[in-house]
Design a protein around this motif. Structure first.
Motif, short mmCIF file in Angstrom:
data_model
loop_
_atom_site.label_atom_id
_atom_site.label_comp_id
_atom_site.label_asym_id
_atom_site.label_seq_id
_atom_site.Cartn_x
_atom_site.Cartn_y
_atom_site.Cartn_z
N ALA A 1 -3.34 26.99 35.22
CA ALA A 1 -2.43 28.10 35.48
C ALA A 1 -3.03 29.08 36.47
O ALA A 1 -2.34 29.58 37.39
CB ALA A 1 -2.08 28.81 34.18
N ASN A 2 -4.33 29.36 36.35
CA ASN A 2 -4.99 30.27 37.28
C ASN A 2 -5.02 29.68 38.69
O ASN A 2 -4.76 30.38 39.68
CB ASN A 2 -6.40 30.57 36.79
N GLY A 3 -5.35 28.39 38.79
CA GLY A 3 -5.38 27.76 40.11
C GLY A 3 -4.02 27.70 40.76
O GLY A 3 -3.88 27.98 41.97
N LEU A 4 -2.98 27.37 40.00
CA LEU A 4 -1.64 27.32 40.55
C LEU A 4 -1.15 28.71 40.96
O LEU A 4 -0.38 28.85 41.92
CB LEU A 4 -0.68 26.70 39.53
N THR A 5 -1.59 29.74 40.25
CA THR A 5 -1.25 31.11 40.63
C THR A 5 -1.81 31.44 42.01
O THR A 5 -1.12 32.02 42.87
CB THR A 5 -1.78 32.11 39.60
N ASP A 6 -3.06 31.06 42.27
CA ASP A 6 -3.66 31.28 43.58
C ASP A 6 -2.91 30.51 44.66
O ASP A 6 -2.64 31.03 45.76
CB ASP A 6 -5.12 30.86 43.57
N LEU A 7 -2.58 29.25 44.38
CA LEU A 7 -1.92 28.41 45.38
C LEU A 7 -0.53 28.93 45.72
O LEU A 7 -0.13 28.94 46.89
CB LEU A 7 -1.84 26.97 44.86
N SER A 8 0.21 29.36 44.70
CA SER A 8 1.58 29.81 44.94
C SER A 8 1.65 31.19 45.58
O SER A 8 2.70 31.56 46.12
CB SER A 8 2.36 29.81 43.62
N SER A 9 0.56 31.95 45.52
CA SER A 9 0.58 33.31 46.05
C SER A 9 -0.19 33.45 47.36
O SER A 9 -0.42 34.58 47.82
CB SER A 9 -0.01 34.28 45.01
N ALA A 10 -0.58 32.33 47.94
CA ALA A 10 -1.38 32.40 49.16
C ALA A 10 -0.63 33.06 50.31
O ALA A 10 -1.24 33.67 51.19
CB ALA A 10 -1.83 31.00 49.58
N ARG A 11 0.70 32.96 50.31
CA ARG A 11 1.50 33.54 51.39
C ARG A 11 2.20 34.83 50.97
O ARG A 11 3.10 35.28 51.67
CB ARG A 11 2.53 32.52 51.86
N ALA A 12 1.84 35.39 49.83
CA ALA A 12 2.46 36.63 49.39
C ALA A 12 2.08 37.77 50.32
O ALA A 12 0.90 38.02 50.56
CB ALA A 12 2.03 36.94 47.96
N ARG A 13 3.11 38.46 50.86
CA ARG A 13 2.84 39.56 51.78
C ARG A 13 3.45 40.88 51.32
O ARG A 13 2.93 41.95 51.62
CB ARG A 13 3.41 39.24 53.18
N ALA B 1 -14.92 34.38 59.81
CA ALA B 1 -14.79 33.41 60.90
C ALA B 1 -13.33 33.12 61.25
O ALA B 1 -12.99 33.03 62.43
CB ALA B 1 -15.51 32.11 60.53
N LEU B 2 -12.47 32.99 60.22
CA LEU B 2 -11.09 32.56 60.46
C LEU B 2 -10.10 33.71 60.52
O LEU B 2 -8.98 33.53 61.03
CB LEU B 2 -10.65 31.57 59.37
N LYS B 3 -10.46 34.87 60.00
CA LYS B 3 -9.56 36.03 59.92
C LYS B 3 -8.25 35.65 59.22
O LYS B 3 -7.16 36.10 59.60
CB LYS B 3 -9.26 36.58 61.32
N ASN B 4 -8.36 34.80 58.20
CA ASN B 4 -7.17 34.28 57.53
C ASN B 4 -7.46 34.16 56.03
O ASN B 4 -8.33 33.37 55.64
CB ASN B 4 -6.78 32.92 58.11
N TYR B 5 -6.74 34.93 55.22
CA TYR B 5 -6.94 34.89 53.78
C TYR B 5 -6.20 33.73 53.12
O TYR B 5 -6.54 33.33 52.01
CB TYR B 5 -6.48 36.21 53.14
N GLU B 6 -5.18 33.21 53.79
CA GLU B 6 -4.36 32.17 53.18
C GLU B 6 -5.18 30.94 52.83
O GLU B 6 -5.04 30.37 51.74
CB GLU B 6 -3.22 31.82 54.14
N ILE B 7 -6.05 30.52 53.74
CA ILE B 7 -6.88 29.33 53.50
C ILE B 7 -7.82 29.56 52.32
O ILE B 7 -8.07 28.66 51.51
CB ILE B 7 -7.67 28.97 54.77
N ILE B 8 -8.34 30.78 52.20
CA ILE B 8 -9.26 31.09 51.10
C ILE B 8 -8.56 30.96 49.76
O ILE B 8 -9.12 30.40 48.80
CB ILE B 8 -9.84 32.51 51.28
N PHE B 9 -7.33 31.45 49.68
CA PHE B 9 -6.59 31.34 48.42
C PHE B 9 -6.30 29.88 48.09
O PHE B 9 -6.34 29.48 46.92
CB PHE B 9 -5.29 32.14 48.51
N TYR B 10 -5.99 29.08 49.11
CA TYR B 10 -5.75 27.65 48.87
C TYR B 10 -7.01 26.96 48.36
O TYR B 10 -6.96 26.16 47.42
CB TYR B 10 -5.28 26.97 50.17
N LEU B 11 -8.16 27.26 48.96
CA LEU B 11 -9.41 26.65 48.53
C LEU B 11 -9.78 27.08 47.11
O LEU B 11 -10.14 26.25 46.26
CB LEU B 11 -10.54 27.01 49.50
N ALA B 12 -9.71 28.38 46.84
CA ALA B 12 -10.07 28.87 45.52
C ALA B 12 -9.14 28.31 44.45
O ALA B 12 -9.59 27.87 43.38
CB ALA B 12 -10.03 30.40 45.50
#
Length: 506
Positions: A331-343, A407-418
Motif C-alpha cells: 500500500a505504501n509503495g502504490l501510494t508513492d507510484l500513484s502520486s508521482a505526478r500529483a501537482r 542531477a535530473l531536476k525531476n521528482y517524478e522519477i524519484i517517487f517511481y523508484l521509491a
C-alpha cells in the motif's frame, strides 16, 4: 527446575508494571526516531556560522541515524552482558553529553563527533533495550503494545520540531543544543523503569567473597534467561556463560526473509517524506502550506500506529501478521507510484493521508513481525543484526535520491523508484512467507514456559526430540507431552544437563 537462574512460570505478565515499561518505550522510541529529524531546524543557523553547505551540515542527522541503526549488534552484546537497565542509563548519559558538548563546537567535525556519533550511540543504547524489555512484558497484547510504543515517533517529531524552532529563536543554536541535551536525560529516567519481569526462582543478591554474582549481574542473568539466550556449558567450578550475540539466527529462513524485506523497504520508505516539502514548493505550493503537509503525515501516523497494533492483535489476524505487514508495504509503495505526478495541493494532501496511514501500519508491525518470525528468545540478536542491515540501506537510499534530484531536476522519477522498492519489498515478503515458510509455525511461547521456547532452523538438528516429528500424545525426551499444535524445537533444553543428572530436572 534445573540450574540456570529464575524462570517465569506463567509467561509475560501482559500488564502490571509492563504499562510503565510501555510508557518508557514510547518516550525512547520518540527520541530515537524524532530527534535526528528535529535537529534539522538548526541547519540554517549552522550553515551560517560555519560557512558550510546544506549537504555538509545534513551529515549531522545522517551520522546520528547511522549510529542508531548500525550499532545494533553492539547494543545486543551489551544488553546480554549487563542487562537492559544499565545499558539504557549509560545510553541516556551519552546522548545528553553529546548534545551538551556539541553546544561548544567550533567546527563541523566536532559536531559530527558529538551530536552525530555520541548522541546517536546514546539513542541506540536506549532504543533497542527498550524493545527487548517490552517483548518480555507482553505476549498476548504484544501487537497493541508495539503499536502504542511506535506512536512515540510521530508524537515526538510533531513536538520536537516546533520546540527546536522556539529554542533557536530565543537562545540560538548553542543554547538550543544545551537545553536539548538536558531534555535527553529523560532517557535515564526511562532506563530506570526497565526492571526485568518477576520470576518465581531465587535471585542471587550482593557480591560475595567467593565470586557470587552481584545484583546488577543477576539482573542481566534474569533478562538473558527471559530472552531465552542459551547458556554455554559451564567450566569445572565456574559459571555458565551466555552467548553475547547469537549470529546463528542468520541461518533461520524466517530471519533471512525479514532481513531482505527490510533492506528493500529501507531503500525507498523514507525518501518521499524527506523530499515532500521541496517537491511541493517546486509545484508552486506556498512555503507554509508545504510545511503543513508533513504535519498531516504525522497526525495520520499517530492514529494509524496504535490502531494497526490493536488490529494485528485480533485472534484471527495475528497468525497472519506477516501478510498484513506485506500488505502495508505494498500500500505504501502504490501510494508513492500513484502520486508521482500529483501537482495540486489537494492531490498532495490526499497523498499525505494515504502515505501516513500506510507508513503508520509499517511502523506498528515491523518489530511484531520480527518477534513472531524468530521468537522472543532470539529477538535481541535478531534486532541488532536487522538494524545493521537497515543502516546500510538507509545510507544508500536517501542520499542516492538526493543526488538524482540534483542531477535530473525531476521528482517524478524519484517517487517511481521509491515506490517500486517498497512495493517490491511487500511482494517479496508475501511470496516468501507463502512459499518458503509455509510449514513453519509462528514462534510463540507456551503457557508456563515464559519467554523461552523455540529454536531456529539452524538448531533443528540439535533437537532430536522435536515435537513436530511426534504424534499427538507421544512422549518427548524428558517426559514432556507433545501438544496438538506443535512448536518447532520446543524440546531443546535451555540449559544442558550435567553428567549423571536426570534430564527431567533441567
Amino acid at each position: 527446575m534445573g540450574a540456570g537462574g529464575p524462570r517465569r512460570g506463567a509467561g509475560p505478565p501482559d500488564g502490571g508494571w509492563g504499562w510503565a515499561v510501555l510508557g518508557a518505550c514510547f518516550v525512547v522510541t520518540g527520541f530515537a526516531y524524532g530527534f535526528p529529524k528535529a535537529v534539522s531546524v538548526f541547519f540554517r543557523a549552522l550553515m551560517r556560522d560555519f560557512g558550510a553547505g546544506y549537504s555538509d551540515t545534513a551529515w549531522v542527522s545522517s551520522i546520528m541515524l547511522a549510529m542508531l541503526y548500525g550499532t545494533g549488534p553492539v547494543s545486543s552484546i551489551l544488553v546480554t552482558r549487563f542487562g537492559c537497565r544499565p545499558v539504557m542509563l549509560v545510553g541516556g548519559l551519552l546522548a545528553s553529553a553529546g548534545m551538551v558538548l556539541a553546544s561548544f563546537a567550533t567546527r563541523l567535525l566536532e559536531l559530527y563527533l558529538t551530536a552525530g556519533v555520541l548522541t546517536g550511540l546514546g539513542l541506540a543504547l536506549n532504543f533497542q533495550p527498550s524493545l527487548i524489555m517490552l517483548g518480555l512484558y507482553f505476549e498476548r497484547r504484544r501487537p497493541l503494545a508495539n503499536g502504542l510504543a511506535a506512536a512515540g515517533s510521530p508524537v515526538f517529531l510533531s513536538a520536537l520540531s516546533p520546540l527546536g524552532q522556539q529554542l533557536l529563536e530565543h537562545f540560538g543554536w548553542r543554547g538550543g543544543f544545551l537545553l536539548l541535551g538536558g531534555l535527553l536525560l529523560h532517557c535515564c529516567a526511562c532506563g530506570a523503569v526497565m526492571r526485568p519481569p518477576p520470576g518465581p526462582g531465587p535471585r542471587p543478591r550482593g557480591d560475595s567473597a567467593d565470586g557470587a554474582p552481584g545484583e546488577a549481574e543477576a539482573e542481566a542473568e534474569a533478562e538473558a534467561e527471559g530472552a531465552g539466550l542459551r547458556l554455554r556449558e559451564a567450566p569445572p567450578g565456574g559459571r555458565a556463560r551466555r552467548r553475547l550475540l547469537d549470529v546463528a539466527v542468520c541461518a533461520d529462513r524466517a530471519f533471512g526473509v525479514y532481513a531482505v524485506t527490510k533492506f528493500l523497504m529501507a531503500l525507498g520508505l523514507f525518501v518521499p517524506a524527506i523530499l515532500l516539502v521541496n517537491y511541493a514548493k517546486d509545484a508552486g505550493v506556498p512555503d507554509a502550506d508545504a510545511a503543513f503537509l508533513l504535519s498531516i503525515v504525522g497526525f495520520v501516523d499517530i492514529v494509524a500506529r496504535p490502531a494497526c497494533g490493536a488490529l494485528a492483535g485480533l485472534a484471527r489476524l495475528r497468525p497472519h501478521v506477516a501478510y498484513l505487514f506485506s500488505l502495508a508495504l505494498m500500500a505504501n509503495g502504490l501510494t508513492d507510484l500513484s502520486s508521482a505526478r500529483a501537482r495540486s495541493y489537494g492531490a498532495l494532501v490526499a497523498f499525505c493521508v494515504a502515505f501516513g496511514l500506510s507508513y503508520g501500519m509499517v511502523g506498528a508491525l515491523q518489530f511484531e513481525v520480527l518477534m513472531a518470525a524468530v521468537g522472543s528468545h532470539r529477538f535481541p540478536s535478531a534486532l541488532g543484526l536487522v538494524l545493521l542491515v537497515e543502516a546500510v540501506a538507509v545510507l544508500i537510499g536517501p542520499p542516492s535520491a538526493g543526488r538524482l534530484v540534483d542531477a535530473l531536476k525531476n521528482y517524478e522519477i524519484i517517487f517511481y523508484l521509491a515506490g517500486s522498492e517498497v512495493a517490491l519489498a511487500g511482494v517479496f515478503m508475501a511470496i516468501a512467507t507463502k512459499c518458503c515458510l509455509r510449514g513453519r509455525r509462528p514462534q510463540h511461547t507456551r503457557p508456563g514456559q515464559g519467554a523461552e521456547g523455540t529454536a531456529s532452523d539452524s538448531e533443528d538438528a540439535e533437537a532430536p526430540g522435536d515435537s513436530e516429528a511426534l504424534p499427538t500424545g507421544a512422549e518427548e525426551p524428558g517426559g514432556l507431552q507433545a501438544r496438538e499444535v506443535p512448536i518447532p524445537g520446543a524440546a531443546a533444553p535451555e540449559v544442558e544437563a550435567e553428567p549423571g543428572r536426570d534430564p527431567k530436572s533441567v
